[in-house]
Design a protein around this motif. Structure first.
Motif, PDB file in Angstrom:
ATOM      1  N   ASP A   1      59.610  -9.977  46.331  1.00 20.81           N
ATOM      2  CA  ASP A   1      59.132  -8.690  46.878  1.00 20.81           C
ATOM      3  C   ASP A   1      58.198  -8.941  48.051  1.00 20.81           C
ATOM      4  OD1 ASP A   1      60.341  -6.948  45.215  1.00 20.81           O
ATOM      5  OD2 ASP A   1      58.515  -6.162  44.274  1.00 20.81           O
ATOM      6  N   GLY A   2      57.212  -9.795  47.778  1.00 19.56           N
ATOM      7  CA  GLY A   2      56.214 -10.090  48.799  1.00 19.56           C
ATOM      8  C   GLY A   2      56.841 -10.694  50.042  1.00 19.56           C
TER       9      GLY A   2
ATOM     10  N   GLY B   1      57.207  -7.075  51.462  1.00 19.05           N
ATOM     11  CA  GLY B   1      55.817  -6.726  51.141  1.00 19.05           C
ATOM     12  C   GLY B   1      55.778  -6.085  49.766  1.00 19.05           C
ATOM     13  N   PHE B   2      54.598  -6.089  49.138  1.00 17.94           N
ATOM     14  CA  PHE B   2      54.495  -5.539  47.793  1.00 17.94           C
ATOM     15  C   PHE B   2      54.625  -4.023  47.835  1.00 17.94           C
ATOM     16  CE2 PHE B   2      52.334  -9.625  47.695  1.00 17.94           C
ATOM     17  CZ  PHE B   2      53.005 -10.224  46.640  1.00 17.94           C
TER      18      PHE B   2
ATOM     19  N   PHE C   1      46.873  -6.475  46.320  1.00 19.90           N
ATOM     20  CA  PHE C   1      47.472  -7.156  47.474  1.00 19.90           C
ATOM     21  C   PHE C   1      47.929  -6.145  48.520  1.00 19.90           C
ATOM     22  CE2 PHE C   1      48.689 -10.583  44.174  1.00 19.90           C
ATOM     23  CZ  PHE C   1      47.476 -11.225  44.357  1.00 19.90           C
ATOM     24  N   VAL C   2      48.475  -5.014  48.057  1.00 22.21           N
ATOM     25  CA  VAL C   2      48.914  -3.980  48.993  1.00 22.21           C
ATOM     26  C   VAL C   2      47.725  -3.451  49.793  1.00 22.21           C
ATOM     27  CG1 VAL C   2      49.839  -1.644  49.195  1.00 22.21           C
ATOM     28  CG2 VAL C   2      50.886  -3.259  47.617  1.00 22.21           C
TER      29      VAL C   2
ATOM     30  N   ALA D   1      48.007  -7.253  55.518  1.00 19.65           N
ATOM     31  CA  ALA D   1      48.778  -8.459  55.834  1.00 19.65           C
ATOM     32  C   ALA D   1      48.240  -9.676  55.091  1.00 19.65           C
ATOM     33  CB  ALA D   1      48.771  -8.718  57.333  1.00 19.65           C
TER      34      ALA D   1
ATOM     35  N   ARG E   1      49.267  -9.672  51.585  1.00 19.11           N
ATOM     36  CA  ARG E   1      50.661 -10.045  51.369  1.00 19.11           C
ATOM     37  C   ARG E   1      50.807 -11.563  51.242  1.00 19.11           C
ATOM     38  NH1 ARG E   1      55.675  -8.187  55.219  1.00 19.11           N
ATOM     39  NH2 ARG E   1      57.277  -9.480  54.212  1.00 19.11           N
TER      40      ARG E   1
ATOM     41  N   ILE F   1      51.850 -13.523  47.839  1.00 16.39           N
ATOM     42  CA  ILE F   1      53.020 -14.401  47.763  1.00 16.39           C
ATOM     43  C   ILE F   1      52.595 -15.754  47.182  1.00 16.39           C
ATOM     44  CG2 ILE F   1      54.736 -15.672  49.113  1.00 16.39           C
ATOM     45  CD1 ILE F   1      54.712 -13.262  51.089  1.00 16.39           C
TER      46      ILE F   1
END
Ligand code: PHE
Length: 450
Positions: free
Chosen positions: A120-121, A125-126, A297-298, A302, A305, A309
């Motif tokens: 996803d990451g 992106g989440f 994380f969202v 950036a 992200r 990850i």
């Protein structure tokens, strides 16, 4: 390292290889996902202190018990217990193989989610709504696909053998994990509000320690995290030579495992507190990792992200090396009991476990019950291991002295005393709690409450 009795059994090539493989087994979802929350809920710094105490008083003696049986017999659990204790004790070996099936079946499902989050990451992106995403990731048929992917990877590594598969994978993967985790911890330290996270994680709440439930939690977490009570460490040590200092290795492995768990907490809590999302965390530990953290994380854009990850890659690495050790118990048992070759044995074991994993892959309720049952089985397995080494099989003390310099020898009597008198009652107590937890989980999942 050379095999001293001239047999065909595989051996680890180097000391570091063995240690990293054993640490790879120990370090997994239990460290990075479970430990921080159990610790925070159980009294923070006081819990951490209790945990260290239990690692010393219970974890290390138990690990040495498994080592003494594994290296003493140079066989996987079923054969080793039979050789040192007679036919009746091989039943315990069978129980270990069963526990291996049980744990790996759901463990690889969770590892599959982890891989999915990492993807996803990387890909897009989440997801902006992590709770919705968690629902998607854990339902439908895709979790099954990822579970199969993890199982295939695990089978591949195990089928390559002790040196070329397990040891080589550990030599690459474990340093990667350590590196990522240290980077993450340093980054987390720079977050605004990190201090509040540390303060929550490490608050010295001594009052909670008097709660017997917390003690049972800490003990349960210790076996789970150290991969004790199902013959993993036993099996790995069957690939060691007589000149290995078992005590030194047990101490190194246990403290590395604790170190990773502790540092994981130093990553997770600053992140959560920096965003003020601690409310989302208390609901469930599963939610904490797969909802609260991706949410954080969202929010962080950036940088979040990239960090996310890395976090999921480290977690995935930890999970795969643990999965490898679980499959190795099953594979080694098949090899020793039937003389089927490694490749066929690992594929056979892998397929059966993949099938058993269909249930937790499609049902979270099922997964929850399996997780609790796994913990209870480990406690039971650890209890019998201590009884076996302390009271039934003679020779553990000599086995532990072998390969250890003189100055280690004086610890052996107190070690044996602990295996006889301290370890069994504490574990029995934890086992009772763990079986009650299985029942509670089962009733809340399937008990017709709705
Ligand atoms: N120790 C592993 C973890 O912390 C789980 C595990 C348990 C692995 C038992 C092997 C045997 O994630």
């Amino acid at each position: 390292m050379q095999h001293s009795d001239g047999g065909q059994r595989e051996v680890f090539n180097t000391r570091v290889g063995f240690i990293l493989a054993a640490v790879g087994s120990a370090v997994g979802l239990g460290n990075m996902w479970r430990f921080p929350y159990v610790a925070a809920e159980g009294g923070g710094a006081a819990f951490v202190f209790l945990y260290i105490l239990l690692t010393l008083a219970i974890g290390i003696p138990l690990m040495l018990s498994e080592f003494s049986v594994g290296r003493g017999a140079r066989l996987s659990p079923i054969g080793a217990l039979r050789k040192l204790g007679g036919g009746r004790w091989s039943v315990l070996g069978w129980m270990y193989v069963f526990t291996g099936f049980l744990i790996l079946a759901y463990y690889s499902v969770i590892a599959g989610w982890v891989v999915r989050y990492a993807l996803d990451g990387i890909v897009a992106g989440f997801a902006p709504d992590p709770a919705v995403r968690f629902g998607e990731v854990t339902s439908g048929l895709t979790p099954l696909g990822f579970h199969l992917g993890v199982m295939a990877t695990t089978v591949f590594i195990v089928s390559m053998g002790v040196q070329k598969g397990i040891e080589r994978a550990a030599l690459v993967l474990m340093p990667t994990l350590f590196g990522i985790l240290i980077l993450l911890a340093i980054w987390a330290f720079t977050l605004e509000g990190a201090v509040n996270g540390y303060a929550f994680y490490l608050r010295p709440d001594v009052s909670e320690l008097l709660d017997p439930y917390i003690l049972s939690q800490a003990a349960g977490q210790a076996f789970y995290s150290l991969s004790l009570g199902m013959g993993c460490m036993l099996t790995f040590s069957s690939y060691l030579s007589d000149d290995t200092n078992l005590t030194r290795e047990a101490v190194t492995i246990s403290f590395s495992d604790f170190g990773v768990a502790f540092v994981a907490g130093l990553v997770v809590f600053p992140v959560i507190f920096a965003l003020g999302i601690q409310g989302d965390v208390s609901e469930s530990t599963m939610g904490a990792l797969f909802i609260a953290l991706p949410g954080a994380f969202v929010e962080m854009g950036a940088a979040g992200r990239v960090i996310g990850i890395l976090f999921f890659i480290a977690l995935g690495v930890g999970a795969v090396t643990s999965a490898v050790s679980l499959l190795e118990v099953v594979t080694a048992s098949v090899i020793d009991e039937t003389r089927i070759n490694r490749r066929k044995a690992s594929i056979l074991g892998g397929i059966l476990i993949a099938i058993l994993g269909i249930l937790p892959a499609v049902s979270l309720d099922f997964l929850g019950v399996m997780d609790k049952l796994a913990e209870a089985m480990l406690a039971l397995g650890a209890f019998f291991m201590a009884v076996f080494v302390g009271w039934v099989a003679v020779g553990a003390a000599d086995e532990i002295r072998k390969g250890a310099p003189e100055r280690f020898h004086r610890f052996v009597p107190s070690l044996m005393a602990s295996i006889r008198w301290v370890v069994p009652p504490v574990i029995l107590f934890a086992a009772v709690y763990a079986f009650i937890a299985v029942y509670t989980e089962y009733m809340s999942a399937f008990g017709g409450g709705g």
